[in-house]
Design an enzyme around this catalytic site. Structure first.
Site, PDB file in Angstrom:
ATOM      1  N   THR A 270      -9.155  -2.286  -8.964  1.00  0.00           N
ATOM      2  CA  THR A 270      -8.581  -1.079  -8.369  1.00  0.00           C
ATOM      3  C   THR A 270      -9.467  -0.552  -7.256  1.00  0.00           C
ATOM      4  O   THR A 270      -8.987  -0.152  -6.187  1.00  0.00           O
ATOM      5  CB  THR A 270      -8.414   0.013  -9.451  1.00  0.00           C
ATOM      6  OG1 THR A 270      -7.641  -0.510 -10.516  1.00  0.00           O
ATOM      7  CG2 THR A 270      -7.736   1.237  -8.886  1.00  0.00           C
ATOM      8  N   THR A 271     -10.791  -0.571  -7.488  1.00  0.00           N
ATOM      9  CA  THR A 271     -11.745  -0.097  -6.487  1.00  0.00           C
ATOM     10  C   THR A 271     -11.714  -0.969  -5.244  1.00  0.00           C
ATOM     11  O   THR A 271     -12.035  -0.512  -4.146  1.00  0.00           O
ATOM     12  CB  THR A 271     -13.169  -0.069  -7.084  1.00  0.00           C
ATOM     13  OG1 THR A 271     -13.139   0.647  -8.314  1.00  0.00           O
ATOM     14  CG2 THR A 271     -14.162   0.601  -6.148  1.00  0.00           C
TER      15      THR A 271
ATOM     16  N   TYR B  60       3.580   1.141 -14.563  1.00  0.00           N
ATOM     17  CA  TYR B  60       4.915   1.617 -14.190  1.00  0.00           C
ATOM     18  C   TYR B  60       5.994   1.144 -15.169  1.00  0.00           C
ATOM     19  O   TYR B  60       6.818   1.931 -15.614  1.00  0.00           O
ATOM     20  CB  TYR B  60       5.292   1.201 -12.755  1.00  0.00           C
ATOM     21  CG  TYR B  60       6.587   1.852 -12.287  1.00  0.00           C
ATOM     22  CD1 TYR B  60       6.615   3.191 -11.939  1.00  0.00           C
ATOM     23  CD2 TYR B  60       7.768   1.133 -12.240  1.00  0.00           C
ATOM     24  CE1 TYR B  60       7.793   3.804 -11.537  1.00  0.00           C
ATOM     25  CE2 TYR B  60       8.959   1.731 -11.848  1.00  0.00           C
ATOM     26  CZ  TYR B  60       8.963   3.066 -11.492  1.00  0.00           C
ATOM     27  OH  TYR B  60      10.135   3.671 -11.120  1.00  0.00           O
TER      28      TYR B  60
ATOM     29  N   TYR C  84      -7.791  -4.809 -19.289  1.00  0.00           N
ATOM     30  CA  TYR C  84      -8.214  -3.528 -18.725  1.00  0.00           C
ATOM     31  C   TYR C  84      -7.239  -2.453 -19.167  1.00  0.00           C
ATOM     32  O   TYR C  84      -6.057  -2.497 -18.829  1.00  0.00           O
ATOM     33  CB  TYR C  84      -8.251  -3.664 -17.199  1.00  0.00           C
ATOM     34  CG  TYR C  84      -8.630  -2.429 -16.420  1.00  0.00           C
ATOM     35  CD1 TYR C  84      -9.252  -1.329 -17.006  1.00  0.00           C
ATOM     36  CD2 TYR C  84      -8.384  -2.367 -15.044  1.00  0.00           C
ATOM     37  CE1 TYR C  84      -9.601  -0.214 -16.271  1.00  0.00           C
ATOM     38  CE2 TYR C  84      -8.731  -1.264 -14.289  1.00  0.00           C
ATOM     39  CZ  TYR C  84      -9.328  -0.193 -14.911  1.00  0.00           C
ATOM     40  OH  TYR C  84      -9.662   0.919 -14.171  1.00  0.00           O
TER      41      TYR C  84
ATOM     42  N   ARG D 213      -3.903   5.515 -15.165  1.00  0.00           N
ATOM     43  CA  ARG D 213      -3.280   4.882 -13.999  1.00  0.00           C
ATOM     44  C   ARG D 213      -2.006   4.122 -14.355  1.00  0.00           C
ATOM     45  O   ARG D 213      -1.171   3.895 -13.494  1.00  0.00           O
ATOM     46  CB  ARG D 213      -4.262   3.919 -13.313  1.00  0.00           C
ATOM     47  CG  ARG D 213      -5.281   4.601 -12.409  1.00  0.00           C
ATOM     48  CD  ARG D 213      -6.045   3.566 -11.599  1.00  0.00           C
ATOM     49  NE  ARG D 213      -7.041   4.155 -10.716  1.00  0.00           N
ATOM     50  CZ  ARG D 213      -6.850   4.438  -9.431  1.00  0.00           C
ATOM     51  NH1 ARG D 213      -5.688   4.181  -8.880  1.00  0.00           N
ATOM     52  NH2 ARG D 213      -7.818   4.957  -8.704  1.00  0.00           N
TER      53      ARG D 213
ATOM     54  N   LYS E 231     -12.008  -3.853 -20.935  1.00  0.00           N
ATOM     55  CA  LYS E 231     -12.560  -2.750 -20.156  1.00  0.00           C
ATOM     56  C   LYS E 231     -11.812  -1.504 -20.604  1.00  0.00           C
ATOM     57  O   LYS E 231     -10.614  -1.373 -20.373  1.00  0.00           O
ATOM     58  CB  LYS E 231     -12.362  -2.987 -18.654  1.00  0.00           C
ATOM     59  CG  LYS E 231     -12.827  -1.818 -17.782  1.00  0.00           C
ATOM     60  CD  LYS E 231     -12.501  -2.049 -16.311  1.00  0.00           C
ATOM     61  CE  LYS E 231     -12.910  -0.849 -15.467  1.00  0.00           C
ATOM     62  NZ  LYS E 231     -12.524  -1.003 -14.044  1.00  0.00           N
TER      63      LYS E 231
ATOM     64  N   ILE F  16     -17.944  -1.770 -16.260  1.00  0.00           N
ATOM     65  CA  ILE F  16     -17.450  -2.150 -14.931  1.00  0.00           C
ATOM     66  C   ILE F  16     -17.421  -0.848 -14.152  1.00  0.00           C
ATOM     67  O   ILE F  16     -16.626   0.041 -14.436  1.00  0.00           O
ATOM     68  CB  ILE F  16     -16.074  -2.824 -14.998  1.00  0.00           C
ATOM     69  CG1 ILE F  16     -16.202  -4.153 -15.745  1.00  0.00           C
ATOM     70  CG2 ILE F  16     -15.532  -3.071 -13.594  1.00  0.00           C
ATOM     71  CD1 ILE F  16     -14.892  -4.899 -15.930  1.00  0.00           C
TER      72      ILE F  16
END
Length: 292
Positions: free
Chosen positions: A44-45, A107, A133, A138, A162, A204
């Protein structure tokens, strides 16, 4: 255990709309010099949501090539489309990444049974080590501890998680149900020390983009049994952790690296430049931390 300690969720530098390979290689090299234990491209980062498939494969390949097996590369390869996740995971394996980081489908909001089938389908098609993850903030779906335990039995490729719920009770239950050999990585820079204290294995991290030595030092101190040093670093990192989330990640991290002269702080829409007031506050935090 391969995926332990401090892993940096790398930003993806852009310049004039393109991946800035030179800046990316230099950033990775600096991370390794600073003692980071592993790197995560295309998370994502790394603005993976706005990378084309060709760019995604390129960024992972650059990372693997620059690292040259000095630290593990855990490549982001998740999607809310199972077929796309299989394709991206295949790219990670072909690039010779050490493992893949697979986010829960966002989503769609699949059921717990759907989550198991999603990850099992990827494991069947692309057998390689996976870290799943879990970040409900999110994705709007929470991968529950019982589901993680069932998934581990169904797909041995899933070697860890994660955990970005910030819920230490849930993290504790994952450890209880999956055993001490299942890798638990904090997905929140704020919860690294508490996660280590209950049996976790590392993080992470976003903040390690700008302070890799501090975050890797915290994990090392805990591993070495120096709890006082780990606690000291936990509180030293606290202002930086807050600053990294003054606006949506990775806006502050990229802005900070720009202020440090390490990347051009270019973002892709729908991400936009940091507000001037917040940028001034961020610069002040970096100065107080001795980074600027």
């Amino acid at each position: 255990m391969q995926f332990t300690g401090a892993f940096t969720a790398l930003v993806t530098p852009f310049k004039n709309g393109q991946v800035d390979e030179d800046a990316y290689r230099a950033l990775i090299e600096w991370q390794i010099e600073q003692g980071i234990n592993g790197v995560v491209p295309c998370g994502t980062t790394g603005e993976s949501a706005t990378l084309s498939h060709a760019e995604h494969a390129k960024v992972i390949s650059i990372c693997v090539d620059q690292v040259k097996r000095r630290v593990p590369v855990l490549a982001g390869a998740g999607s809310n489309n199972t077929r796309e996740a299989i394709e991206l995971t295949r790219c990670a394996r072909e690039a010779k990444a050490d493992g893949a980081l697979l986010i829960t489908p966002y989503y769609n909001k699949p059921t717990q049974a759907g989550l198991i089938e999603h990850f099992a389908a990827i494991a069947k098609e692309v057998p390689m080590p996976f870290i799943v993850y879990n970040v409900p903030g999110r994705t709007s779906v929470n991968l529950l501890p019982q589901t993680v335990a069932a998934l581990r039995k169904r797909a041995p490729e899933v070697v860890g998680i994660k955990e970005a719920t910030g819920n230490l009770c849930q993290i504790s239950e994952v450890i209880e149900f999956c055993g001490p050999d299942f890798i638990i990585l904090s997905g929140d820079d704020f919860t690294v020390l508490p996660t280590l204290a209950i049996g976790g294995h590392g993080v992470i991290s976003v903040v390690s983009n700008v302070a890799p030595a501090l975050m890797s030092g915290l994990c090392k101190a805990w591993k070495d049994g120096d709890t006082a040093k780990a606690r000291e670093l936990h509180y030293a990192l606290a202002p930086l952790n807050r600053a990294m989330f003054m606006e949506t990640n990775p806006i502050p991290a990229k802005t900070a690296l720009g202020l440090m002269g390490r990347v051009t702080p270019e973002l892709r829409l729908p991400m936009v430049n940091m507000g001037k007031e917040n940028e001034a506050k961020l610069a002040d935090v970096l100065k107080k931390a001795g980074i600027l």
